[in-house]
Design an enzyme around this catalytic site. Structure first.
Site, PDB file in Angstrom:
ATOM      1  N   ARG A 604     107.376  21.437 125.544  1.00  0.00           N
ATOM      2  CA  ARG A 604     106.554  21.370 126.750  1.00  0.00           C
ATOM      3  C   ARG A 604     107.390  21.760 127.965  1.00  0.00           C
ATOM      4  O   ARG A 604     108.539  21.352 128.099  1.00  0.00           O
ATOM      5  CB  ARG A 604     106.023  19.927 126.888  1.00  0.00           C
ATOM      6  CG  ARG A 604     105.095  19.665 128.025  1.00  0.00           C
ATOM      7  CD  ARG A 604     104.413  18.309 127.821  1.00  0.00           C
ATOM      8  NE  ARG A 604     105.382  17.252 127.524  1.00  0.00           N
ATOM      9  CZ  ARG A 604     105.890  16.433 128.441  1.00  0.00           C
ATOM     10  NH1 ARG A 604     105.567  16.565 129.719  1.00  0.00           N
ATOM     11  NH2 ARG A 604     106.728  15.477 128.086  1.00  0.00           N
ATOM     12  N   LYS A 609     113.171  18.854 131.264  1.00  0.00           N
ATOM     13  CA  LYS A 609     113.623  19.550 130.058  1.00  0.00           C
ATOM     14  C   LYS A 609     114.461  20.779 130.408  1.00  0.00           C
ATOM     15  O   LYS A 609     115.071  21.395 129.539  1.00  0.00           O
ATOM     16  CB  LYS A 609     112.417  19.936 129.198  1.00  0.00           C
ATOM     17  CG  LYS A 609     111.681  18.714 128.634  1.00  0.00           C
ATOM     18  CD  LYS A 609     110.475  19.117 127.817  1.00  0.00           C
ATOM     19  CE  LYS A 609     109.659  17.919 127.358  1.00  0.00           C
ATOM     20  NZ  LYS A 609     110.337  17.131 126.305  1.00  0.00           N
ATOM     21  N   THR A 714     112.059  15.477 118.940  1.00  0.00           N
ATOM     22  CA  THR A 714     111.996  15.705 117.493  1.00  0.00           C
ATOM     23  C   THR A 714     112.281  17.163 117.178  1.00  0.00           C
ATOM     24  O   THR A 714     112.640  17.492 116.046  1.00  0.00           O
ATOM     25  CB  THR A 714     110.619  15.305 116.917  1.00  0.00           C
ATOM     26  OG1 THR A 714     109.578  15.965 117.636  1.00  0.00           O
ATOM     27  CG2 THR A 714     110.425  13.796 116.983  1.00  0.00           C
TER      28      THR A 714
END
Length: 932
Positions: A604, A609, A714
């Site tokens: 995303r 991030k 993950t």
């Protein structure tokens, strides 16, 4: 697996599932039976005999099943038997087999009355189901042969399947992995969520910009689901709460103003190497009355269908935009809708047996996947107290033992809160219950903190109610208080939750907080997406048992120095690159070399991030290449940079990052001086099926979030399992991955969690510097080198004002690790050894390990494997308590419907009935509404 063995494979076949397909043709395979007393009814005995056998698994039967579904289910003929209809018919054929095991599994769980866990999640990012279902059934080879005979390729049918648009990111993919492990490990479990008509959106990249398109994933039918029109519940909204007094006890009666119906849709979820098949139940919203005949007969045709449309909006789209009041209302309606239906379903299942209410926590465990299902807590209290007349203390003790909560964020601003006014308007009784929970809790805290000077600060922090303008309900606080266990999803994350985010709760409830590090299923993320690698493991380990014991891959450690094994490893990686390059050419029309280092970040799009830092490095590398002499440039390691992910429609900064990356690609990919030395690709509409192509091809995986912001991740696990090396910060699960594979097998950079806090403090005092090389990057963006500066310059200005996520601070250590990656990649054997070491040491990050920890330490459930089939009918018989007769169930449903209709009829006043006989005045133009 017996029929999927690679060349040279000599190991033992998978035993349980192979018992179904290895039988000689003509030998019947009988299904488990759970009742021997058939009441002496001939029709029941005949029925049981007819349903006592599994569908045969020979090629001829499979072919007939597929063709039968083409003609009888899809109503197609041999003349329009195309690839898509073949996919759907094959899916129905596979589903038939799943349903057999699914029915037997549910029957056993019910008959033996096992405790079940119910996993509540607003997202389930399942991915395509055909391949995983065939792998779990151990019938991929059988179906491949049958389809070959019919003139179709199984792998081409895989591509016909549309990804179910039921999730957006790691939260939903984790839920899907957990279901896979729950089934594989034979735990009694159900998943619950929403059957969305539309996903969040389908991402198109047009001239470098993200464009959101409707993602109507149900357009070609979903052959995997079973509509359960017989399983439905009324869901209420609005209205008011009236109070009555019964024998000195106050009773609350919710009088709602709106009612919709939740209808169940079930998807069987099969386990690997087991006959257990569990269930994912998704809810779809429907009106209580399909059509308002009164409005229709009076000429108000739009009003006649208005209730239906209003009801169906509830499950229409994943994550509706909540920037408006109506959007917030729809989000809350979604959450309550699926929680209420789920809790009613759980209680109905519990009451099928003659239980006392005190036994509810012995039979039910509910896991809340983040705060989205938090409203299920007051909903269960409401049902126990208002519907079944339990007293508050008894109901609270039951609820507290049942619920557990998984936290997925360390960002305080990301914790879910709802305006008091909104909850009061939509769910007035639940607001009362929340206030009551908080009242008792504040009383308790007041007594405990009575002699403390910061008493009111502690109470204010721990209250379920945020005294802001407007007041809000803190859903995370509600979950923590009401659950017997609260877990983070990585060791670092759990420590931050306990010591920073909810430190006062942790001090008050020292045994409540725990850690359950995330994991992913190796069945999908190695065996299905990287079959060559899976087969290589099977050859060396003598079978596929490692798929349910990922720690077994450590036995391959001696092969890290084996030249033949390393050569096979490199060949597999290269083949995966060829596959990805073909996908990129098809989807993006960009040619990328297959002899380059593939550097990939897919997730995303969000500021924390740090895709922007990745983009800054692309610019840095490009500017550096442009300054080089051509003779020096050809010595530079070839790189292909790839980014994929969606930005939320209202997240402008994230959408600007997407535009910048595409603009960098436009420049770099068309520069003849650079050629194949560097390529930049934005991978559109990132989803599970594309991830299965992207991840196995990666050499370097970007896990570069600011330390202390990523709960777990993950993607880092999936990449590492497939031999990609991680360049990343010590954040989320990266910390534990480093412990397992060794820091020397990673490229670690950036400030630590402790350092981030101090750096931000210094920045707040004005101690903030940007180096010359970063300024050169910013200047290139300002000077329109990479597209129009007006689109992206605000990203630069934001970093210059306040670099909250430390992109500039961490940039130079990031560059150093990128240069080290170039250097090591040039040493082919060394890189290969690191890649192998990374993959074979990822045993801890199987979702099987995660689920076992949840089962033992939070849910307290045990494994319940159903019996395998037998060639003897007598051997299958197991005496079990008799289940309720189907006819009795149908009669109960009819009685309930009649009672509901009688209530509606009773409310009709005689004057309303009389008005139906009055002639209406003819309007001037009966069809005037058509002009509106």
């Amino acid at each position: 697996m017996a029929e999927e063995n690679p060349p040279n494979y000599t190991g033992e076949p998978i035993r349980r599932r192979s018992s179904r397909i290895n039988a000689f043709e003509g030998i019947k395979q009988f299904r488990p039976e759970f009742h021997t007393q058939l009441k002496g009814e001939e029709k029941s005995e005949k029925l049981w005999n007819l349903m006592a056998e599994y569908i045969p698994s020979d090629t001829s039967t499979i072919e007939k099943s597929i063709v039968a579904h083409v003609e009888h289910t899809l109503a197609r003929t041999r003349f329009n038997f195309d690839k898509n209809s073949c996919y759907r018919a094959t899916a129905f054929s596979i589903r038939d087999r799943l349903i057999e095991s699914w029915n037997d599994t549910q029957q056993l769980f019910t008959a033996e009355d096992h405790k079940r866990v119910y996993y509540l999640s607003l997202e389930f990012l399942l991915g395509r189901l055909m391949q995983t279902s065939l792998v779990n059934l151990n019938m991929e080879g059988s179906y491949r042969r049958a389809l070959d005979d019919l003139g179709f390729k199984l792998e081409e049918l895989y591509e016909e399947e549309v990804d179910p648009a039921l999730g957006n990111g790691g939260l939903g993919r984790l839920a899907a992995c957990f279901l896979d492990s729950l089934a594989t490990l034979n735990y009694p479990a159900w998943g619950y969520g929403i059957r969305y008509d539309y996903g969040i959106f389908r991402q198109k990249i047009i001239k470098g910009y993200q464009v959101e398109m409707p993602d109507y994933w149900l357009g070609s039918q979903n052959p995997w689901e079973i509509e359960r029109s017989d399983v439905s519940y009324e869901i209420y909204f609005g209205g008011h709460v009236s109070k009555t007094n019964e024998n000195g006890v106050e009773k609350s009666l919710w009088m709602p103003s709106e009612t919709v119906v939740a209808v169940a849709y079930d998807t069987p979820v099969s386990g690997f190497d087991t006959f257990n098949t569990i269930n994912l139940r998704l809810w779809r919203s429907r009106p209580t009355n399909e059509f308002d005949f009164n409005s229709f007969n009076s000429g108000n045709y739009f009003a006649a269908v208005e209730a239906r449309q209003r009801a169906e909006y509830i499950t229409s789209v994943l994550y509706p935009n909540d920037s408006t009041t109506s959007g917030k209302e729809l989000r809350l309606k979604q959450q309550y809708f699926f929680c209420s239906a789920t809790i009613q379903d759980i209680i109905r299942r519990f009451l099928k047996k003659d239980h006392h209410w005190e036994e509810l926590s012995d039979k039910v465990a509910v896991q809340l996947n983040d705060t989205h299902p938090a409203i299920s807590i007051p909903e269960m209290l409401r049902i126990l107290i208002d519907v079944y007349s339990l007293n508050w203390k008894k109901a609270w003790n039951i609820v507290h033992k049942i619920f557990a909560y998984t936290n997925h964020t360390v960002l305080p601003e990301a914790l879910e809160k709802w305006d008091i006014d909104l909850i009061g308007r939509l769910l007035p009784r639940h607001l009362e219950i929340i206030y009551l929970i908080n009242f008792y809790f504040m009383q308790e805290l007041s007594e405990k903190f009575n002699n403390m000077s910061n008493k009111f600060d502690l109470m204010r922090d721990m209250s379920l109610i945020e005294e802001s303008m407007p007041k809000k309900v803190r859903m995370a606080n509600l979950c923590i208080l009401s659950s017997h266990k609260v877990n983070g999803v990585a060791k670092l994350h759990s420590d931050l939750v306990k010591n920073q985010l909810f430190v006062n709760f942790n001090n008050y409830f020292p045994n409540k907080f725990t850690n359950k590090t995330n994991g992913v299923t190796p069945r999908r993320w190695i065996h299905c997406c990287n079959r060559e690698l899976s087969d290589l493991y099977a050859i060396k380990l003598g079978g596929y048992s490692w798929l349910t014991d990922l720690y077994a891959l450590r036995d391959l450690d001696p092969y890290t120095n084996d030249q033949e094994f390393m050569e096979n490893w490199r060949t597999i990686k290269h083949n995966n690159k060829i596959r990805l390059a073909a996908w990129v050419k098809k989807e993006c029309n960009i040619e990328i070399p297959t002899d380059a280092l593939y550097d990939i970040q897919v997730k995303r799009i969000h500021e924390y991030k740090r895709q922007l830092m990745f983009a800054m490095y692309m610019i840095y590398r490009y500017l550096k290449l442009k300054k080089m002499h051509p003779h020096d440039r050809i010595k530079v390691q070839k790189r292909v940079f790839m980014v994929g992910g969606k930005a939320a429609p209202g997240y402008i900064a994230a959408k600007k990052v997407i535009k910048l990356i595409n603009s960098i690609g436009d420049v770099v990919n068309n520069d003849p001086e650079i050629g194949n030395t560097m390529k930049v690709v934005f991978l559109p509409n990132y989803c599970v099926s594309s991830a299965q192509i992207i991840i196995p091809a990666a050499d370097l995986s970007e896990q570069i979030s600011t330390a202390g912001t990523e709960a777990s991740g993950t993607g880092n696990m999936k990449f590492a399992m497939n031999g990609s090396l991680i360049i990343g910060t010590m954040d989320g699960a990266n910390v534990e991955i480093a412990e397992e594979i060794g820091e020397s097998n990673m490229f670690i950079f950036g400030a630590s969690v402790e350092e981030v806090v101090k750096i931000r403090e210094r920045m707040g005092r004005g101690d903030y510097h940007i180096g010359n090389e970063i300024r050169e990057i910013f200047s290139a963006i300002r000077d329109n080198v990479f597209g129009s500066a007006k689109d992206t310059v605000s990203l630069v200005e934001g970093l210059e004002r306040h670099d909250y996520y430390l992109l500039c601070h961490d940039f130079f250590s990031y560059v150093q690790e990128q240069e080290r990656a170039d250097m090591i990649y040039a040493d082919v054997d060394n890189w290969t050894k690191m890649s192998i070491r990374s993959a074979i040491c990822m045993g801890k990050f199987s979702s099987d390990r995660s689920i076992n920890e949840y089962a033992e330490e939070i849910w307290e459930i045990t494994r319940v494997p159903i019996p395998a089939p037998s060639d003897s009918a007598l051997a299958r018989v197991r005496s079990q308590p008799h289940l309720i007769d189907a006819n009795i169930k149908a009669e109960k449903a009819t009685t309930k419907r009649k009672k509901r209709e009688a209530t509606v009829i009773k409310k009709l006043e005689e004057v309303e009935l009389q008005e139906t006989l009055i002639e209406p005045e003819a309007p001037a133009d009966s069809y005037q509404f058509l002009d509106n």
